[in-house]
Design a protein around this motif. Sequence first.
Motif, short mmCIF file in Angstrom:
data_model
loop_
_atom_site.label_atom_id
_atom_site.label_comp_id
_atom_site.label_asym_id
_atom_site.label_seq_id
_atom_site.Cartn_x
_atom_site.Cartn_y
_atom_site.Cartn_z
N LEU A 32 13.78 -68.33 -23.44
CA LEU A 32 14.69 -69.49 -24.16
C LEU A 32 15.59 -70.12 -23.72
O LEU A 32 16.15 -71.20 -23.87
N ASN A 33 16.15 -69.68 -22.96
CA ASN A 33 16.77 -69.87 -21.35
C ASN A 33 16.37 -71.06 -20.96
O ASN A 33 17.30 -71.87 -20.05
N MET A 34 15.18 -70.90 -20.34
CA MET A 34 14.36 -72.01 -19.84
C MET A 34 13.77 -72.89 -19.93
O MET A 34 13.46 -73.62 -19.56
N GLY A 35 13.91 -72.92 -22.08
CA GLY A 35 12.87 -73.58 -22.40
C GLY A 35 13.79 -75.32 -22.57
O GLY A 35 14.62 -75.42 -22.38
N LEU A 36 13.49 -75.49 -23.79
CA LEU A 36 13.55 -77.66 -24.29
C LEU A 36 15.51 -77.23 -24.14
O LEU A 36 15.77 -78.21 -23.29
N TRP A 37 16.47 -76.55 -24.90
CA TRP A 37 17.52 -76.62 -24.95
C TRP A 37 17.82 -75.97 -23.71
O TRP A 37 19.31 -76.03 -24.55
N GLY A 38 18.20 -74.77 -22.96
CA GLY A 38 18.71 -74.27 -21.61
C GLY A 38 19.58 -73.09 -22.07
O GLY A 38 18.62 -72.25 -23.45
N ARG A 39 20.46 -73.39 -21.84
CA ARG A 39 21.67 -72.29 -22.56
C ARG A 39 22.14 -72.75 -23.47
O ARG A 39 23.12 -72.92 -23.44
N ALA A 40 21.73 -73.24 -24.62
CA ALA A 40 22.58 -73.54 -25.79
C ALA A 40 23.48 -72.51 -26.16
O ALA A 40 22.90 -70.99 -26.06
N ALA A 41 24.97 -73.04 -26.59
CA ALA A 41 25.97 -71.72 -27.10
C ALA A 41 24.99 -71.38 -28.37
O ALA A 41 25.26 -70.28 -28.28
N TRP A 42 23.80 -71.86 -29.46
CA TRP A 42 23.56 -71.27 -30.86
C TRP A 42 22.23 -70.72 -30.49
O TRP A 42 22.05 -70.48 -31.62
N THR A 43 22.20 -70.44 -29.53
CA THR A 43 20.41 -69.68 -29.09
C THR A 43 20.60 -68.41 -29.44
O THR A 43 21.52 -67.68 -28.58
N PRO A 44 19.99 -67.78 -30.38
CA PRO A 44 20.23 -66.34 -31.00
C PRO A 44 19.94 -65.65 -29.51
O PRO A 44 19.00 -65.88 -29.08
N ASP A 45 20.42 -64.36 -29.02
CA ASP A 45 20.22 -63.17 -28.06
C ASP A 45 19.41 -62.17 -28.56
O ASP A 45 19.74 -61.62 -29.30
N MET A 46 17.58 -62.25 -28.90
CA MET A 46 17.23 -61.53 -28.91
C MET A 46 16.90 -60.25 -27.99
O MET A 46 16.78 -59.56 -28.97
N LEU A 47 17.65 -60.31 -27.48
CA LEU A 47 17.84 -58.87 -26.81
C LEU A 47 18.55 -57.87 -26.80
O LEU A 47 18.77 -57.05 -27.18
N ALA A 48 20.20 -58.25 -27.49
CA ALA A 48 21.01 -57.87 -28.34
C ALA A 48 20.24 -57.00 -29.12
O ALA A 48 20.79 -56.59 -29.91
N LEU A 49 19.97 -58.47 -30.55
CA LEU A 49 18.92 -58.07 -31.80
C LEU A 49 17.92 -56.54 -31.14
O LEU A 49 18.27 -56.40 -32.50
N VAL A 50 17.00 -56.54 -30.51
CA VAL A 50 15.97 -55.42 -30.49
C VAL A 50 16.74 -54.43 -29.90
O VAL A 50 16.52 -53.28 -30.04
N LEU A 51 17.97 -54.70 -29.04
CA LEU A 51 18.56 -53.23 -28.68
C LEU A 51 19.15 -52.80 -29.80
O LEU A 51 19.86 -51.25 -30.34
N VAL A 52 20.32 -53.43 -30.80
CA VAL A 52 20.63 -52.78 -31.27
C VAL A 52 19.67 -52.25 -32.74
O VAL A 52 20.09 -51.03 -33.07
N PHE A 53 18.32 -52.86 -33.41
CA PHE A 53 17.64 -52.61 -33.35
C PHE A 53 17.01 -50.70 -33.36
O PHE A 53 17.13 -49.96 -34.03
N TRP A 54 16.88 -51.02 -31.89
CA TRP A 54 16.44 -49.59 -32.10
C TRP A 54 17.30 -48.88 -31.17
O TRP A 54 17.75 -47.52 -31.60
N THR A 55 18.87 -49.28 -30.65
CA THR A 55 19.75 -48.13 -30.96
C THR A 55 20.18 -47.57 -31.94
O THR A 55 20.87 -46.79 -33.04
N VAL A 56 19.80 -48.56 -33.74
CA VAL A 56 20.05 -47.54 -34.84
C VAL A 56 19.39 -47.52 -35.56
O VAL A 56 19.28 -45.55 -35.76
N HIS A 57 18.27 -47.39 -34.95
CA HIS A 57 16.73 -46.59 -35.14
C HIS A 57 16.13 -45.71 -34.37
O HIS A 57 15.55 -44.39 -35.09
N GLN A 58 16.59 -45.31 -33.03
CA GLN A 58 16.49 -43.89 -32.17
C GLN A 58 17.55 -44.13 -31.30
O GLN A 58 17.54 -44.61 -29.96
#
Length: 176
Positions: A32-58
């Motif tokens: 996503l950081n190397m995609g069409l929009w580069g490092r746009a500020a509005w792009t969601p941080d997928m790693l943060a989302l998955v980290l929070v998910f697994w931190t909550v569940h495991q």
Amino acid sequence: MIMRPGQQLLLPARPLFIWGSLLAALLLNMLLNMGLWGRAAWTPDMLALVLVFWTVHQPLRIGIVAAFFFGLLMDVHQGALLGQHAMSYTVLSFLAITVHRRLLWFTVPSQSAQVLPLFVAAHALELLLRMSGGGAFPGWSLLLAPVLEAALWPVASVVLLAPQRRAPDPDENRPL
């Protein structure tokens, strides 16, 4: 733990799947950081989302150390101030650990409203660290990223819990 009525009994999460999904989220973030929009500020941080998910569940398998490690990897990839993402992910993981027992009692759409302040705090901390290090303000579109991450929470719940929902030994006489 006492289960809510109608809640499905889940199989244990496999460590290989947990770490594989974290690695896939890291690679997706890099793409996503190397995609069409580069490092746009509005792009969601997928790693943060998955980290929070697994931190909550495991929380015993994925915690603050894993968040720090993946944060350092994101810092190196983006060429950001070393420790910026590491500090943000570490605080995010700590906040997720503090609310994980309460969060699991809510329905999945309600959970996304509950994790929104966690994502807002992580992005605010990351912005504070970036600005104190002499970085430029990325713009007001930064406020959209935590909202998108919270909106993706139900999708992450369905996708990441799917391998645990299958029946270990399907039988019409044993519904569990």
